[in-house]
Design a protein around this motif. Structure first.
Motif: not given
Length: 129
Positions: A12-33, A72-78
């Motif tokens: 991305v260029q200087h001044g631009g934006s990105l959105r990173l995602s962190c997901t997990a399969s088989r485990f619920t991320l709401t169980n973790y910090g 957090r988006d708990n519905a998407k586990n992300t």
């Protein structure tokens, strides 16, 4: 075992934006910090941002505060890291990490990487000047 997968990195260029995602399969991320860290070439890994297990507490490093937002988006586990006004010095591999053993109502937001139990493989973010 919890496996984390990061996505959303890129060039991305200087001044631009990105959105990173962190997901997990088989485990619920709401169980973790969750935390985001980054490591630039030749530098040590550094903490970027964290969100508590409850989701009520977030915190970010001074270097990215206001520009980066964790959520957090708990519905998407992300968990997301929205990165705005990117600078060349933000160039790094970005990792998400999960901390186990926190109570469900925990508002603890962890900054130390040794407190995290699980790590993703990372996603490259490159900001051109």
């Amino acid at each position: 075992q919890l496996q984390l997968v990061e996505s959303g990195g890129g060039l991305v260029q200087h001044g631009g934006s990105l959105r990173l995602s962190c997901t997990a399969s088989r485990f619920t991320l709401t169980n973790y910090g969750i935390g985001w860290f980054r490591q630039a070439p030749g530098k040590e890994r550094e903490w970027v941002s964290c969100i508590s297990r409850s989701g009520r507490t977030t915190n970010s490093a001074d270097s990215v505060n206001v520009r980066f937002t964790i959520s957090r988006d708990n519905a998407k586990n992300t968990v997301y890291l929205q990165m705005n006004s990117l600078k060349p010095e933000d160039t790094a591999v970005y990792f998400c990490a999960a901390a186990a053993g926190l109570s469900p109502l925990s508002n603890t937001c962890l900054r130390r990487d040794d407190l995290y139990n699980y790590w993703g493989q990372g996603t490259q973010v490159t900001v051109s000047s």
